[in-house]
Motif scaffolding. Structure first.
Motif, PDB file in Angstrom:
ATOM      1  N   TYR A   1       3.587  -0.641 -12.141  1.00 18.96           N
ATOM      2  CA  TYR A   1       2.449   0.250 -11.874  1.00 18.96           C
ATOM      3  C   TYR A   1       2.355   1.362 -12.919  1.00 18.96           C
ATOM      4  O   TYR A   1       1.261   1.688 -13.388  1.00 18.96           O
TER       5      TYR A   1
ATOM      6  N   LYS B   1      -1.467   3.282  -7.133  1.00 19.74           N
ATOM      7  CA  LYS B   1      -0.582   2.237  -6.600  1.00 19.74           C
ATOM      8  C   LYS B   1       0.883   2.675  -6.698  1.00 19.74           C
ATOM      9  O   LYS B   1       1.676   2.408  -5.790  1.00 19.74           O
TER      10      LYS B   1
ATOM     11  N   HIS C   1       0.754  -3.681  -1.481  1.00 19.90           N
ATOM     12  CA  HIS C   1      -0.005  -2.688  -2.240  1.00 19.90           C
ATOM     13  C   HIS C   1      -1.268  -3.313  -2.786  1.00 19.90           C
ATOM     14  O   HIS C   1      -1.226  -4.023  -3.780  1.00 19.90           O
TER      15      HIS C   1
END
Length: 105
Positions: A83, A91, A103
């Motif tokens: 991320y 996220k 997620h």
């Protein structure tokens, strides 16, 4: 004979207990450091997301630089690293709040 057995194994038991205590202390201090790392990372992500104010004298560039540095640390968990490298900061923040949650932000 029982007395000899106890005398002979007592130093071993004490040594094993000490080794366990040392490993536990190493683990807990490591866990504490990791928790502090995640807390700073979370704060930086919240600043980027506009959920909290920047510290006095701090710039967005400095926060982004810290996030980029964290993205390349070996200790950063793989999903969080992904991320951060993709600059998916919302996220990443969701992952920190609950790493087990799916997620899909």
């Amino acid at each position: 004979m029982l007395n000899i057995l106890i005398q002979g194994t007592l130093p071993i038991k004490i040594t094993l207990l000490l080794q366990c205590a040392i490993k536990f202390a190493d683990f807990t201090s490591g866990a504490f450091i990791f928790a502090m790392y995640l807390e700073q990372l979370k704060t930086d992500l919240e600043r980027i997301a506009g959920k909290c104010e920047m510290k006095s004298g701090e710039t967005m560039t400095q926060v982004l630089a810290r996030l980029d540095t964290n993205a390349h640390l070996e200790s950063t968990p793989a999903k969080l690293k992904h991320y951060l490298l993709q600059r998916s900061y919302i996220k990443a923040l969701a992952w920190i709040e609950d790493p087990r949650a799916p997620h899909q932000v």
